[in-house]
Write a protein that holds these residues in place. Structure first.
Motif, PDB file in Angstrom:
ATOM      1  N   VAL A 101       0.859  -1.185   0.000  1.00 53.77           N
ATOM      2  CA  VAL A 101       0.000   0.000   0.000  1.00 53.77           C
ATOM      3  C   VAL A 101       0.899   1.239   0.000  1.00 53.77           C
ATOM      4  O   VAL A 101       1.837   1.331   0.789  1.00 53.77           O
ATOM      5  CB  VAL A 101      -0.933   0.007   1.234  1.00 53.77           C
ATOM      6  CG1 VAL A 101      -1.660   1.333   1.365  1.00 53.77           C
ATOM      7  CG2 VAL A 101      -1.917  -1.139   1.150  1.00 53.77           C
ATOM      8  N   VAL A 102       0.592   2.178  -0.897  1.00 53.78           N
ATOM      9  CA  VAL A 102       1.345   3.422  -0.966  1.00 53.78           C
ATOM     10  C   VAL A 102       0.841   4.354   0.123  1.00 53.78           C
ATOM     11  O   VAL A 102      -0.344   4.673   0.189  1.00 53.78           O
ATOM     12  CB  VAL A 102       1.199   4.089  -2.355  1.00 53.78           C
ATOM     13  CG1 VAL A 102       1.918   5.428  -2.396  1.00 53.78           C
ATOM     14  CG2 VAL A 102       1.720   3.164  -3.447  1.00 53.78           C
ATOM     15  N   ARG A 103       1.774   4.798   0.991  1.00 55.47           N
ATOM     16  CA  ARG A 103       1.403   5.660   2.124  1.00 55.47           C
ATOM     17  C   ARG A 103       1.875   7.098   1.943  1.00 55.47           C
ATOM     18  O   ARG A 103       1.625   7.938   2.787  1.00 55.47           O
ATOM     19  CB  ARG A 103       1.989   5.087   3.412  1.00 55.47           C
ATOM     20  CG  ARG A 103       1.537   3.687   3.742  1.00 55.47           C
ATOM     21  CD  ARG A 103       0.045   3.618   4.031  1.00 55.47           C
ATOM     22  NE  ARG A 103      -0.316   4.379   5.189  1.00 55.47           N
ATOM     23  CZ  ARG A 103      -0.370   3.910   6.432  1.00 55.47           C
ATOM     24  NH1 ARG A 103      -0.106   2.652   6.666  1.00 55.47           N
ATOM     25  NH2 ARG A 103      -0.710   4.695   7.425  1.00 55.47           N
ATOM     26  N   GLY A 104       2.593   7.366   0.844  1.00 55.26           N
ATOM     27  CA  GLY A 104       3.059   8.722   0.606  1.00 55.26           C
ATOM     28  C   GLY A 104       4.023   8.766  -0.563  1.00 55.26           C
ATOM     29  O   GLY A 104       4.252   7.756  -1.239  1.00 55.26           O
ATOM     30  N   LEU A 105       4.582   9.950  -0.774  1.00 57.02           N
ATOM     31  CA  LEU A 105       5.518  10.162  -1.879  1.00 57.02           C
ATOM     32  C   LEU A 105       6.726  10.964  -1.393  1.00 57.02           C
ATOM     33  O   LEU A 105       6.616  11.782  -0.488  1.00 57.02           O
ATOM     34  CB  LEU A 105       4.842  10.935  -3.011  1.00 57.02           C
ATOM     35  CG  LEU A 105       3.653  10.264  -3.686  1.00 57.02           C
ATOM     36  CD1 LEU A 105       2.928  11.246  -4.591  1.00 57.02           C
ATOM     37  CD2 LEU A 105       4.106   9.045  -4.470  1.00 57.02           C
ATOM     38  N   LEU A 106       7.848  10.718  -2.027  1.00 60.50           N
ATOM     39  CA  LEU A 106       9.070  11.479  -1.799  1.00 60.50           C
ATOM     40  C   LEU A 106       9.475  12.081  -3.137  1.00 60.50           C
ATOM     41  O   LEU A 106       9.682  11.350  -4.105  1.00 60.50           O
ATOM     42  CB  LEU A 106      10.180  10.572  -1.265  1.00 60.50           C
ATOM     43  CG  LEU A 106      11.587  11.165  -1.238  1.00 60.50           C
ATOM     44  CD1 LEU A 106      11.674  12.322  -0.245  1.00 60.50           C
ATOM     45  CD2 LEU A 106      12.615  10.090  -0.898  1.00 60.50           C
ATOM     46  N   LEU A 107       9.556  13.405  -3.186  1.00 60.02           N
ATOM     47  CA  LEU A 107      10.001  14.104  -4.386  1.00 60.02           C
ATOM     48  C   LEU A 107      11.416  14.584  -4.130  1.00 60.02           C
ATOM     49  O   LEU A 107      11.695  15.191  -3.102  1.00 60.02           O
ATOM     50  CB  LEU A 107       9.078  15.286  -4.681  1.00 60.02           C
ATOM     51  CG  LEU A 107       9.393  16.107  -5.920  1.00 60.02           C
ATOM     52  CD1 LEU A 107       9.297  15.279  -7.188  1.00 60.02           C
ATOM     53  CD2 LEU A 107       8.449  17.300  -6.009  1.00 60.02           C
ATOM     54  N   VAL A 108      12.325  14.298  -5.071  1.00 53.53           N
ATOM     55  CA  VAL A 108      13.746  14.604  -4.902  1.00 53.53           C
ATOM     56  C   VAL A 108      14.189  15.547  -6.001  1.00 53.53           C
ATOM     57  O   VAL A 108      13.898  15.329  -7.177  1.00 53.53           O
ATOM     58  CB  VAL A 108      14.575  13.296  -4.989  1.00 53.53           C
ATOM     59  CG1 VAL A 108      16.041  13.593  -4.897  1.00 53.53           C
ATOM     60  CG2 VAL A 108      14.155  12.322  -3.917  1.00 53.53           C
ATOM     61  N   TYR A 109      14.905  16.603  -5.608  1.00 53.48           N
ATOM     62  CA  TYR A 109      15.564  17.469  -6.581  1.00 53.48           C
ATOM     63  C   TYR A 109      16.974  17.718  -6.058  1.00 53.48           C
ATOM     64  O   TYR A 109      17.158  18.429  -5.073  1.00 53.48           O
ATOM     65  CB  TYR A 109      14.817  18.788  -6.783  1.00 53.48           C
ATOM     66  CG  TYR A 109      15.511  19.677  -7.776  1.00 53.48           C
ATOM     67  CD1 TYR A 109      15.425  19.409  -9.133  1.00 53.48           C
ATOM     68  CD2 TYR A 109      16.286  20.751  -7.356  1.00 53.48           C
ATOM     69  CE1 TYR A 109      16.083  20.199 -10.060  1.00 53.48           C
ATOM     70  CE2 TYR A 109      16.951  21.552  -8.276  1.00 53.48           C
ATOM     71  CZ  TYR A 109      16.844  21.272  -9.625  1.00 53.48           C
ATOM     72  OH  TYR A 109      17.509  22.056 -10.536  1.00 53.48           O
ATOM     73  N   VAL A 110      17.956  17.101  -6.652  1.00 50.97           N
ATOM     74  CA  VAL A 110      19.365  17.127  -6.259  1.00 50.97           C
ATOM     75  C   VAL A 110      19.475  16.709  -4.798  1.00 50.97           C
ATOM     76  O   VAL A 110      19.463  15.525  -4.498  1.00 50.97           O
ATOM     77  CB  VAL A 110      20.044  18.486  -6.539  1.00 50.97           C
ATOM     78  CG1 VAL A 110      21.530  18.404  -6.246  1.00 50.97           C
ATOM     79  CG2 VAL A 110      19.807  18.936  -7.972  1.00 50.97           C
ATOM     80  N   ASP A 111      19.560  17.676  -3.855  1.00 53.75           N
ATOM     81  CA  ASP A 111      19.619  17.295  -2.449  1.00 53.75           C
ATOM     82  C   ASP A 111      18.478  17.919  -1.648  1.00 53.75           C
ATOM     83  O   ASP A 111      18.527  18.000  -0.427  1.00 53.75           O
ATOM     84  CB  ASP A 111      20.975  17.654  -1.832  1.00 53.75           C
ATOM     85  CG  ASP A 111      21.273  19.139  -1.887  1.00 53.75           C
ATOM     86  OD1 ASP A 111      20.495  19.889  -2.504  1.00 53.75           O
ATOM     87  OD2 ASP A 111      22.290  19.555  -1.304  1.00 53.75           O
ATOM     88  N   ASP A 112      17.436  18.338  -2.338  1.00 52.03           N
ATOM     89  CA  ASP A 112      16.226  18.829  -1.681  1.00 52.03           C
ATOM     90  C   ASP A 112      15.181  17.730  -1.725  1.00 52.03           C
ATOM     91  O   ASP A 112      14.977  17.094  -2.761  1.00 52.03           O
ATOM     92  CB  ASP A 112      15.680  20.076  -2.383  1.00 52.03           C
ATOM     93  CG  ASP A 112      16.596  21.275  -2.213  1.00 52.03           C
ATOM     94  OD1 ASP A 112      17.190  21.410  -1.128  1.00 52.03           O
ATOM     95  OD2 ASP A 112      16.717  22.067  -3.158  1.00 52.03           O
ATOM     96  N   LEU A 113      14.512  17.506  -0.590  1.00 53.89           N
ATOM     97  CA  LEU A 113      13.536  16.434  -0.492  1.00 53.89           C
ATOM     98  C   LEU A 113      12.198  16.999  -0.033  1.00 53.89           C
ATOM     99  O   LEU A 113      12.143  17.800   0.901  1.00 53.89           O
ATOM    100  CB  LEU A 113      13.999  15.383   0.531  1.00 53.89           C
ATOM    101  CG  LEU A 113      15.409  14.823   0.337  1.00 53.89           C
ATOM    102  CD1 LEU A 113      15.767  13.909   1.507  1.00 53.89           C
ATOM    103  CD2 LEU A 113      15.507  14.062  -0.964  1.00 53.89           C
ATOM    104  N   LEU A 114      11.130  16.564  -0.670  1.00 57.72           N
ATOM    105  CA  LEU A 114       9.781  16.919  -0.268  1.00 57.72           C
ATOM    106  C   LEU A 114       9.052  15.621   0.034  1.00 57.72           C
ATOM    107  O   LEU A 114       8.883  14.783  -0.854  1.00 57.72           O
ATOM    108  CB  LEU A 114       9.058  17.690  -1.388  1.00 57.72           C
ATOM    109  CG  LEU A 114       7.615  18.101  -1.111  1.00 57.72           C
ATOM    110  CD1 LEU A 114       7.555  19.119   0.027  1.00 57.72           C
ATOM    111  CD2 LEU A 114       6.986  18.698  -2.365  1.00 57.72           C
TER     112      LEU A 114
END
Length: 195
Positions: free
Chosen positions: A68-81
């Motif tokens: 089950v997907v519980r969330g998302l991680l968005l990555v841009y170089v070394d920034d994480l959301l």
């Protein structure tokens, strides 16, 4: 050599990403993704891990047993959301902080804007606002705009520009900057089209 750090006949082998090298972002991305792929944590007897999507900068936070997907991680170089439910999100943040030194995580709420990759996020009525209020404030200040006016702009109100001869490169660059800042550089508020 110019700084006296090494001799002209010395050769150095760089084994990690070194800030300033054009290959560093690529090496960092490979290393970062390997670490993210190996991350695993447990919270309240539920095991989680990350699964990278076809969009290489987006990862799913997944319960291992149920998938089950519980969330998302968005990555841009070394920034994480990190976006996810109240159980999966804190566990992932702790896991990431156990591997890398990070700044203090900020939480998007309705109290103020949180910056991510040049944009700012804020909770609003169960949704998410995406904007650039700090950037717009800088533009207004740069162009000395203190008053605001709302002016409707019909589609046919602006005639096509006349081609001018003898325009300098400096004038073109200035015009491009103003166009890139439109509509804020001229102090207009444009109504948003209805969906």
């Amino acid at each position: 050599v110019d700084l006296g750090v090494c001799e002209p006949d010395e050769v150095w082998l760089i084994r990690k990403a070194l800030y300033g090298f054009n290959t560093s972002p690529s090496y960092w991305a490979i290393y970062r993704d390997q670490v993210l792929e190996e991350l695993a944590w447990e919270d309240n007897n539920v095991a989680y891990h990350l699964i990278q999507t076809k969009e290489r900068n987006l990862w799913r936070i997944v319960e291992k047993e149920t998938q089950v997907v519980r969330g998302l991680l968005l990555v841009y170089v070394d920034d994480l959301l990190v976006m996810g439910d109240a159980v999966a999100r804190p566990g992932l943040l702790k896991c990431i902080q156990s591997r890398w030194k990070t700044s203090t995580p900020e939480t998007v709420d309705d109290q103020g804007w949180v910056r991510f990759c040049g944009y700012e996020l804020k909770s609003h009525e169960g949704g998410l606002l995406l904007g650039q209020p700090s950037y717009l404030g800088e533009l207004l200040q740069r162009h000395n705009i203190v008053d605001k006016k709302t002016v409707p702009l019909p589609k046919d109100a602006v005639p096509p520009p006349e081609v001018e001869e003898g325009v300098t490169a400096e004038e073109i660059k200035k015009a491009q900057g103003i166009v890139g800042e439109w509509p804020f550089a001229v102090g207009l508020t444009c109504p948003m089209p209805s969906a």
